[in-house]
Design a protein around this motif. Structure first.
Motif, PDB file in Angstrom:
ATOM      1  N   SER A   1      -4.716  -1.624   4.433  1.00 14.87           N
ATOM      2  CA  SER A   1      -5.925  -0.830   4.225  1.00 14.87           C
ATOM      3  C   SER A   1      -6.606  -0.726   5.584  1.00 14.87           C
ATOM      4  O   SER A   1      -6.928  -1.737   6.209  1.00 14.87           O
ATOM      5  CB  SER A   1      -6.827  -1.530   3.201  1.00 14.87           C
ATOM      6  N   ILE A   2      -6.763   0.513   6.054  1.00 10.91           N
ATOM      7  CA  ILE A   2      -7.319   0.725   7.394  1.00 10.91           C
ATOM      8  C   ILE A   2      -8.541   1.631   7.242  1.00 10.91           C
ATOM      9  O   ILE A   2      -8.410   2.766   6.798  1.00 10.91           O
ATOM     10  CB  ILE A   2      -6.215   1.243   8.361  1.00 10.91           C
ATOM     11  N   ASN A   3      -9.684   1.062   7.515  1.00 10.10           N
ATOM     12  CA  ASN A   3     -10.968   1.736   7.249  1.00 10.10           C
ATOM     13  C   ASN A   3     -11.008   2.323   5.833  1.00 10.10           C
ATOM     14  O   ASN A   3     -11.446   3.454   5.624  1.00 10.10           O
ATOM     15  CB  ASN A   3     -11.245   2.826   8.296  1.00 10.10           C
ATOM     16  N   GLY A   4     -10.493   1.558   4.885  1.00  8.66           N
ATOM     17  CA  GLY A   4     -10.558   1.962   3.480  1.00  8.66           C
ATOM     18  C   GLY A   4      -9.439   2.878   3.016  1.00  8.66           C
ATOM     19  O   GLY A   4      -9.323   3.172   1.831  1.00  8.66           O
ATOM     20  N   GLU A   5      -8.586   3.336   3.964  1.00  8.50           N
ATOM     21  CA  GLU A   5      -7.441   4.193   3.596  1.00  8.50           C
ATOM     22  C   GLU A   5      -6.205   3.312   3.446  1.00  8.50           C
ATOM     23  O   GLU A   5      -5.920   2.492   4.331  1.00  8.50           O
ATOM     24  CB  GLU A   5      -7.126   5.192   4.714  1.00  8.50           C
ATOM     25  N   SER A   6      -5.445   3.517   2.375  1.00  5.19           N
ATOM     26  CA  SER A   6      -4.242   2.709   2.180  1.00  5.19           C
ATOM     27  C   SER A   6      -3.020   3.356   2.812  1.00  5.19           C
ATOM     28  O   SER A   6      -2.796   4.555   2.647  1.00  5.19           O
ATOM     29  CB  SER A   6      -3.953   2.546   0.685  1.00  5.19           C
ATOM     30  N   VAL A   7      -2.245   2.540   3.528  1.00  4.35           N
ATOM     31  CA  VAL A   7      -0.941   2.980   4.032  1.00  4.35           C
ATOM     32  C   VAL A   7       0.096   2.000   3.492  1.00  4.35           C
ATOM     33  O   VAL A   7      -0.056   0.778   3.647  1.00  4.35           O
ATOM     34  CB  VAL A   7      -0.892   2.996   5.579  1.00  4.35           C
ATOM     35  N   ALA A   8       1.137   2.542   2.846  1.00  7.85           N
ATOM     36  CA  ALA A   8       2.209   1.695   2.308  1.00  7.85           C
ATOM     37  C   ALA A   8       3.464   1.894   3.148  1.00  7.85           C
ATOM     38  O   ALA A   8       3.483   2.720   4.061  1.00  7.85           O
ATOM     39  CB  ALA A   8       2.482   2.078   0.854  1.00  7.85           C
ATOM     40  N   GLN A   9       4.499   1.153   2.813  1.00  7.04           N
ATOM     41  CA  GLN A   9       5.833   1.161   3.426  1.00  7.04           C
ATOM     42  C   GLN A   9       5.823   0.349   4.727  1.00  7.04           C
ATOM     43  O   GLN A   9       5.079   0.636   5.676  1.00  7.04           O
ATOM     44  CB  GLN A   9       6.371   2.580   3.685  1.00  7.04           C
TER      45      GLN A   9
ATOM     46  N   LYS B   1      -3.804  -0.276  -8.103  1.00 11.48           N
ATOM     47  CA  LYS B   1      -4.820  -0.662  -7.107  1.00 11.48           C
ATOM     48  C   LYS B   1      -5.174  -2.136  -7.274  1.00 11.48           C
ATOM     49  O   LYS B   1      -4.943  -2.714  -8.351  1.00 11.48           O
ATOM     50  CB  LYS B   1      -6.069   0.208  -7.247  1.00 11.48           C
ATOM     51  N   MET B   2      -5.690  -2.720  -6.194  1.00 11.76           N
ATOM     52  CA  MET B   2      -6.154  -4.106  -6.278  1.00 11.76           C
ATOM     53  C   MET B   2      -7.491  -4.123  -7.018  1.00 11.76           C
ATOM     54  O   MET B   2      -8.110  -3.074  -7.224  1.00 11.76           O
ATOM     55  CB  MET B   2      -6.341  -4.710  -4.873  1.00 11.76           C
ATOM     56  N   LYS B   3      -7.924  -5.340  -7.344  1.00 13.40           N
ATOM     57  CA  LYS B   3      -9.195  -5.441  -8.082  1.00 13.40           C
ATOM     58  C   LYS B   3     -10.363  -4.884  -7.274  1.00 13.40           C
ATOM     59  O   LYS B   3     -11.355  -4.420  -7.837  1.00 13.40           O
ATOM     60  CB  LYS B   3      -9.470  -6.895  -8.474  1.00 13.40           C
ATOM     61  N   ASP B   4     -10.266  -4.919  -5.925  1.00 10.78           N
ATOM     62  CA  ASP B   4     -11.368  -4.368  -5.105  1.00 10.78           C
ATOM     63  C   ASP B   4     -11.236  -2.848  -4.933  1.00 10.78           C
ATOM     64  O   ASP B   4     -11.998  -2.236  -4.187  1.00 10.78           O
ATOM     65  CB  ASP B   4     -11.419  -5.051  -3.732  1.00 10.78           C
ATOM     66  N   GLY B   5     -10.249  -2.232  -5.604  1.00 16.46           N
ATOM     67  CA  GLY B   5     -10.106  -0.771  -5.544  1.00 16.46           C
ATOM     68  C   GLY B   5      -9.096  -0.296  -4.517  1.00 16.46           C
ATOM     69  O   GLY B   5      -8.775   0.896  -4.482  1.00 16.46           O
ATOM     70  N   THR B   6      -8.570  -1.192  -3.667  1.00 15.76           N
ATOM     71  CA  THR B   6      -7.583  -0.755  -2.656  1.00 15.76           C
ATOM     72  C   THR B   6      -6.349  -0.185  -3.365  1.00 15.76           C
ATOM     73  O   THR B   6      -5.715  -0.863  -4.179  1.00 15.76           O
ATOM     74  CB  THR B   6      -7.143  -1.954  -1.759  1.00 15.76           C
ATOM     75  N   ILE B   7      -6.023   1.059  -3.024  1.00 13.10           N
ATOM     76  CA  ILE B   7      -4.888   1.740  -3.666  1.00 13.10           C
ATOM     77  C   ILE B   7      -3.566   1.108  -3.201  1.00 13.10           C
ATOM     78  O   ILE B   7      -3.383   0.835  -2.007  1.00 13.10           O
ATOM     79  CB  ILE B   7      -4.877   3.250  -3.286  1.00 13.10           C
ATOM     80  N   ILE B   8      -2.660   0.894  -4.144  1.00 13.00           N
ATOM     81  CA  ILE B   8      -1.306   0.394  -3.841  1.00 13.00           C
ATOM     82  C   ILE B   8      -0.356   1.536  -4.197  1.00 13.00           C
ATOM     83  O   ILE B   8       0.128   1.645  -5.333  1.00 13.00           O
ATOM     84  CB  ILE B   8      -0.992  -0.892  -4.670  1.00 13.00           C
ATOM     85  N   PRO B   9      -0.077   2.440  -3.231  1.00 12.87           N
ATOM     86  CA  PRO B   9       0.544   3.732  -3.549  1.00 12.87           C
ATOM     87  C   PRO B   9       1.864   3.655  -4.315  1.00 12.87           C
ATOM     88  O   PRO B   9       2.095   4.458  -5.211  1.00 12.87           O
ATOM     89  CB  PRO B   9       0.737   4.377  -2.173  1.00 12.87           C
ATOM     90  N   PHE B  10       2.730   2.725  -3.926  1.00 12.25           N
ATOM     91  CA  PHE B  10       4.040   2.654  -4.596  1.00 12.25           C
ATOM     92  C   PHE B  10       4.168   1.414  -5.481  1.00 12.25           C
ATOM     93  O   PHE B  10       5.263   1.050  -5.893  1.00 12.25           O
ATOM     94  CB  PHE B  10       5.169   2.683  -3.551  1.00 12.25           C
TER      95      PHE B  10
END
Ligand SMILES: N[C@@H](CCC(=O)N[C@@H](CS)C(=O)NCC(=O)O)C(=O)O
Length: 230
Positions: free
Chosen positions: A63-71, A47-56
């Protein structure tokens, strides 16, 4: 809608395919470009320092409304839809996807030579890419465009497929990939025209002036400024 697009500070197609539809459509988003230190933290913690999840533990991530989308493809579809550059029709959408995935495949063709450290082997790989693999793939793309009977890959308007190809061609044409030059693109007249036309788009020009650092010199094959024409 709260949008934050996370990718390195580079005009690489994986990010441009999503940054540009948002910018062109005037959709507000945070264009977050992590520092090396930010990225080391994310690789270690997922995850980033602000908590944004980095799934892979790879980028891009949206990050869309706090939800992480990867790929890349998943993010590009979202940003393309938001920016009106991704078709509703399922067949047209599939045709856009096939071009973006072809760009991914061309990127994958280049990757082994990017990692090769032996200069002689690297040169030989690049010669093979320039003589055979790249022209073959670019020819397939040109045929898809010709079959569409339009200046674009799908339908009558610019989509994320066109942006993906534009950005990839810009990387190749920039000359930073040793022993691969814009000469490999030149025989494909439709691709050259598409590339030059997208460069003339006023919003694309604005984006390039705002974010592409032509003066930056970095010792790697990802550091480049997309030339205005081929
Ligand atoms: N399958 C992923 C691949 C993403 C990818 O390869 N990202 C690279 C940058 S282009 C990355 O995050 N590299 C940094 C690292 O692995 O530390 C996608 O489609 O987005």
């Amino acid at each position: 809608m709260d949008l934050k697009l996370i990718y390195f500070d580079l005009p690489f197609w994986r990010a441009e395919i999503s940054r540009l539809p948002l910018f062109i459509a005037n959709i507000e988003f945070e264009d977050f470009r992590p520092s090396d230190e930010d990225w080391d933290y994310a690789k270690e913690n997922g995850k980033m320092k602000d908590g944004t999840i980095i799934p892979f533990r790879e980028l891009p991530v949206l990050s869309i409304n706090g939800e992480s989308v990867a790929q890349t493809m998943a993010i590009a579809r979202i940003c393309g839809k938001l920016g009106g550059m991704y078709p509703e029709d399922i067949v047209a959408a599939g045709k856009v996807d096939q071009v973006v995935i072809a760009v991914e495949n061309i990127n994958a063709l280049l990757s082994p030579s990017m990692r090769e450290e032996d200069p002689i082997k690297k040169k030989a790989m690049r010669a093979e890419l320039s003589a055979n693999e790249l022209p073959t793939y670019l020819g397939y793309l040109q045929a898809i465009m010709d079959a569409n009977n339009s200046e674009w890959f799908v339908g009558d308007d610019m989509t994320i497929a066109d942006l993906a190809v534009w950005s990839l061609l810009g990387w190749i044409a920039s000359g930073v990939i040793d022993d691969i030059s814009s000469e490999v693109i030149r025989p494909f007249k439709g691709l050259v025209r598409l590339y030059n036309e997208i460069n003339k788009n006023p919003r694309v020009r604005e984006w390039k002036i705002k974010t592409y650092d032509y003066d930056r010199v970095r010792d790697d094959e990802y550091s480049f400024g997309v030339p205005d024409s081929i």
